[in-house]
Scaffold this motif. Structure first.
Motif, PDB file in Angstrom:
ATOM      1  N   MET A 219       0.843  -1.205   0.000  1.00  0.00           N
ATOM      2  CA  MET A 219       0.000   0.000   0.000  1.00  0.00           C
ATOM      3  C   MET A 219       0.880   1.258   0.000  1.00  0.00           C
ATOM      4  N   ALA A 220       2.015   1.194   0.698  1.00  0.00           N
ATOM      5  CA  ALA A 220       2.948   2.334   0.705  1.00  0.00           C
ATOM      6  C   ALA A 220       3.502   2.557  -0.705  1.00  0.00           C
ATOM      7  N   ALA A 221       3.839   1.447  -1.387  1.00  0.00           N
ATOM      8  CA  ALA A 221       4.335   1.559  -2.763  1.00  0.00           C
ATOM      9  C   ALA A 221       3.254   2.136  -3.675  1.00  0.00           C
ATOM     10  N   GLU A 222       1.995   1.765  -3.388  1.00  0.00           N
ATOM     11  CA  GLU A 222       0.859   2.260  -4.190  1.00  0.00           C
ATOM     12  C   GLU A 222       0.799   3.799  -4.144  1.00  0.00           C
ATOM     13  N   TYR A 223       1.115   4.389  -2.981  1.00  0.00           N
ATOM     14  CA  TYR A 223       1.140   5.854  -2.863  1.00  0.00           C
ATOM     15  C   TYR A 223       2.118   6.468  -3.864  1.00  0.00           C
ATOM     16  N   ILE A 224       3.288   5.849  -4.001  1.00  0.00           N
ATOM     17  CA  ILE A 224       4.330   6.391  -4.888  1.00  0.00           C
ATOM     18  C   ILE A 224       3.902   6.236  -6.344  1.00  0.00           C
ATOM     19  N   VAL A 225       3.450   5.029  -6.694  1.00  0.00           N
ATOM     20  CA  VAL A 225       3.071   4.759  -8.092  1.00  0.00           C
ATOM     21  C   VAL A 225       1.850   5.603  -8.475  1.00  0.00           C
ATOM     22  N   ASN A 226       0.957   5.805  -7.532  1.00  0.00           N
ATOM     23  CA  ASN A 226      -0.265   6.579  -7.799  1.00  0.00           C
ATOM     24  C   ASN A 226       0.037   8.048  -8.119  1.00  0.00           C
ATOM     25  N   GLU A 227       1.233   8.515  -7.750  1.00  0.00           N
ATOM     26  CA  GLU A 227       1.631   9.883  -8.112  1.00  0.00           C
ATOM     27  C   GLU A 227       2.251   9.925  -9.511  1.00  0.00           C
ATOM     28  N   GLY A 228       2.299   8.770 -10.187  1.00  0.00           N
ATOM     29  CA  GLY A 228       2.822   8.755 -11.554  1.00  0.00           C
ATOM     30  C   GLY A 228       4.246   8.245 -11.656  1.00  0.00           C
ATOM     31  N   ASN A 229       4.791   7.709 -10.556  1.00  0.00           N
ATOM     32  CA  ASN A 229       6.155   7.177 -10.601  1.00  0.00           C
ATOM     33  C   ASN A 229       6.111   5.643 -10.491  1.00  0.00           C
ATOM     34  N   PRO A 230       6.238   4.934 -11.633  1.00  0.00           N
ATOM     35  CA  PRO A 230       6.137   3.470 -11.581  1.00  0.00           C
ATOM     36  C   PRO A 230       7.446   2.805 -11.155  1.00  0.00           C
ATOM     37  N   ASN A 231       8.511   3.595 -10.979  1.00  0.00           N
ATOM     38  CA  ASN A 231       9.846   3.027 -10.752  1.00  0.00           C
ATOM     39  C   ASN A 231      10.140   2.855  -9.272  1.00  0.00           C
ATOM     40  N   VAL A 232       9.563   1.794  -8.714  1.00  0.00           N
ATOM     41  CA  VAL A 232       9.716   1.527  -7.279  1.00  0.00           C
ATOM     42  C   VAL A 232      10.374   0.158  -7.102  1.00  0.00           C
ATOM     43  N   ILE A 233      11.423   0.128  -6.272  1.00  0.00           N
ATOM     44  CA  ILE A 233      12.080  -1.133  -5.878  1.00  0.00           C
ATOM     45  C   ILE A 233      11.756  -1.321  -4.399  1.00  0.00           C
ATOM     46  N   LEU A 234      11.275  -2.502  -4.032  1.00  0.00           N
ATOM     47  CA  LEU A 234      10.969  -2.774  -2.629  1.00  0.00           C
ATOM     48  C   LEU A 234      12.182  -3.392  -1.957  1.00  0.00           C
ATOM     49  N   CYS A 235      12.234  -3.294  -0.634  1.00  0.00           N
ATOM     50  CA  CYS A 235      13.371  -3.877   0.093  1.00  0.00           C
ATOM     51  C   CYS A 235      12.918  -4.499   1.401  1.00  0.00           C
ATOM     52  N   GLU A 236      13.203  -5.795   1.543  1.00  0.00           N
ATOM     53  CA  GLU A 236      12.970  -6.502   2.816  1.00  0.00           C
ATOM     54  C   GLU A 236      14.206  -6.265   3.677  1.00  0.00           C
ATOM     55  N   ARG A 237      14.022  -5.606   4.828  1.00  0.00           N
ATOM     56  CA  ARG A 237      15.168  -5.243   5.670  1.00  0.00           C
ATOM     57  C   ARG A 237      15.023  -5.755   7.105  1.00  0.00           C
ATOM     58  N   GLY A 238      14.137  -6.754   7.268  1.00  0.00           N
ATOM     59  CA  GLY A 238      14.001  -7.339   8.598  1.00  0.00           C
ATOM     60  C   GLY A 238      12.923  -6.647   9.408  1.00  0.00           C
ATOM     61  N   VAL A 239      12.285  -7.453  10.258  1.00  0.00           N
ATOM     62  CA  VAL A 239      11.222  -6.934  11.125  1.00  0.00           C
ATOM     63  C   VAL A 239      11.557  -7.288  12.571  1.00  0.00           C
ATOM     64  N   ARG A 240      10.919  -6.582  13.512  1.00  0.00           N
ATOM     65  CA  ARG A 240      11.123  -6.836  14.929  1.00  0.00           C
ATOM     66  C   ARG A 240      10.420  -8.116  15.345  1.00  0.00           C
ATOM     67  N   THR A 241      11.148  -8.981  16.007  1.00  0.00           N
ATOM     68  CA  THR A 241      10.524 -10.182  16.572  1.00  0.00           C
ATOM     69  C   THR A 241      11.066 -10.382  17.981  1.00  0.00           C
ATOM     70  N   PHE A 242      10.708 -11.482  18.614  1.00  0.00           N
ATOM     71  CA  PHE A 242      11.225 -11.779  19.958  1.00  0.00           C
ATOM     72  C   PHE A 242      12.678 -12.243  19.916  1.00  0.00           C
ATOM     73  N   ALA A 243      13.196 -12.530  18.724  1.00  0.00           N
ATOM     74  CA  ALA A 243      14.555 -13.076  18.624  1.00  0.00           C
ATOM     75  C   ALA A 243      15.570 -12.053  19.138  1.00  0.00           C
ATOM     76  N   ASP A 244      16.555 -12.510  19.892  1.00  0.00           N
ATOM     77  CA  ASP A 244      17.567 -11.571  20.370  1.00  0.00           C
ATOM     78  C   ASP A 244      18.983 -11.947  19.933  1.00  0.00           C
ATOM     79  N   HIS A 245      19.078 -12.931  19.014  1.00  0.00           N
ATOM     80  CA  HIS A 245      20.407 -13.252  18.486  1.00  0.00           C
ATOM     81  C   HIS A 245      20.736 -12.374  17.288  1.00  0.00           C
ATOM     82  N   THR A 246      19.736 -11.603  16.832  1.00  0.00           N
ATOM     83  CA  THR A 246      19.941 -10.652  15.740  1.00  0.00           C
ATOM     84  C   THR A 246      19.197  -9.372  16.109  1.00  0.00           C
ATOM     85  N   ARG A 247      19.524  -8.281  15.364  1.00  0.00           N
ATOM     86  CA  ARG A 247      18.858  -7.002  15.653  1.00  0.00           C
ATOM     87  C   ARG A 247      17.416  -7.032  15.120  1.00  0.00           C
ATOM     88  N   ASN A 248      17.249  -7.621  13.945  1.00  0.00           N
ATOM     89  CA  ASN A 248      15.934  -7.799  13.326  1.00  0.00           C
ATOM     90  C   ASN A 248      15.882  -9.214  12.767  1.00  0.00           C
TER      91      ASN A 248
END
Ligand code: PEP
Ligand code: MN
Length: 338
Positions: A219-248
């Motif tokens: 949906m966030a990407a949709e905001y960018i494309v909806n303004e007329g910019n189709p050139n969007v690259i997405l990036c998976e950069r980790g999410v917060r979990t209970f794990a503590d052996h990594t930052r994300n």
């Protein structure tokens, strides 16, 4: 909703259907394909009366799009989108590696790392000039002089550059120097910034928020494309979990999910995704194996004295090793680095 035109539909029939959609108070998005044209419809607050459109000359069928995102969905646009970052195409057969320090710190630092990354085979140079830091007392980036140093190093070593815009005030300045404008995890749901990025005239790298679902990312990407910019690259950069052996926790399952649901390319960032240098090479290998279109990796000439994200930054020789390993796996999954 999506209108699929007949393979023999004429250009004027497409125009008439678009005019009818506009007359209904909606926005048509004609998308010519190899076989036939499709017309996406946005702007409807409730269900659209399909029967009126179904009967028009040249219309083959009308499909209800079930996903809340439209322009970024595969339902709207079947073929993969290739995003051209000043000559480097992201989303095709080539596996694209963006690398560089978390932040641009000095002329010597960015020059020395760019020289080394050129030797190792990176494709796009990264480096933050405006840094979103947790503490107001931490290094905030060099601002415009950092942008200039990054762009100069990019020119010297023949790299397109990617750097983050953290607010509306500085986005146009960032877009002036950058080949690819990064919207960071903390700003993934800053909707006025997303709209602004959609009008900045440069491709956008949109990173997943650290507590965002994939629907929220799209949906966030949709905001960018909806303004007329189709050139969007997405990036998976980790999410917060209970794990503590990594930052994300780098959510590798996001990659095949997004590729099935959206036509936009998606890369992985195992540096922020783990926060630990020793995890970056294994998760880079896993990212290419799972089908990512590329990587974003932090590399610093002297990680131990880095002004930000030193613990996750690779030494230059580790990055060289990463490229070798990733390249070998890329071959197995039908991609190449050169
Ligand atoms: C970055 O790429 O330097 C960065 C701050 O990333 P993220 O927004 O994913 O935390
Ligand atoms: Mn960083």
């Amino acid at each position: 909703m999506l209108i699929v035109m007949d393979t023999l539909a004429t250009a004027s029939q497409v125009q008439v259907v678009c005019a009818e959609i506009t007359a209904m108070g909606l926005t048509p998005h004609p998308m010519p394909g190899a076989q036939r044209t499709a017309i996406g419809i946005t702007g409807n607050k409730s269900a659209v009366d399909a029967s009126r459109l179904e009967q028009m000359p040249g219309v083959a069928r009308v499909i209800q799009v079930t996903a809340p995102y439209k322009l970024v969905s595969r339902e709207f646009h079947e073929q993969d989108t290739l995003v051209d970052v000043s000559g480097i195409k992201v989303g095709g057969d080539r596996f694209v590696i963006m690398a560089g320090p978390c932040a641009v710190e000095s002329a010597e630092q960015i020059d020395s790392i760019a020289a080394s990354l050129r030797e190792s085979g990176a494709h796009i140079l990264r480096g933050g000039a405006f840094k979103p830091r947790t503490s107001p007392y931490s290094f905030q980036g060099l601002g415009e002089s950092g942008l200039r140093l990054l762009a100069d190093a990019g020119k010297r070593y023949n790299f397109p550059v990617v750097t983050e815009a953290i607010d509306n005030e500085t986005l146009d300045l960032v877009a002036h120097y950058a080949d690819l404008v990064q919207i960071g995890a903390r700003n993934m749901q800053n909707y006025s910034l997303l709209r602004h990025a959609g009008r900045c005239g440069k491709p956008v790298l949109l990173k997943r928020g650290m507590a965002a679902t994939l629907e929220e990312l799209l949906m966030a990407a949709e905001y960018i494309v909806n303004e007329g910019n189709p050139n969007v690259i997405l990036c998976e950069r980790g999410v917060r979990t209970f794990a503590d052996h990594t930052r994300n926790t780098l959510d590798l399952s996001a990659i095949p999910f997004v590729q099935r649901t959206s036509h936009l390319p998606i890369i992985a960032d195992p540096s922020h995704g783990t926060g630990r240098r020793d995890k970056v090479i294994p998760l880079s290998c896993a990212s290419v194996a799972v089908g990512a279109d590329g990587l974003m990796v932090e590399v610093h000439p002297h990680p131990d004295s880095a002004l930000s994200d030193g613990p996750q930054s690779l030494f230059p020789e580790q990055f060289r090793d990463l490229v070798k390993r990733v390249s070998a796996i890329a071959g197995v999954v039908g991609r190449h680095l050169n």
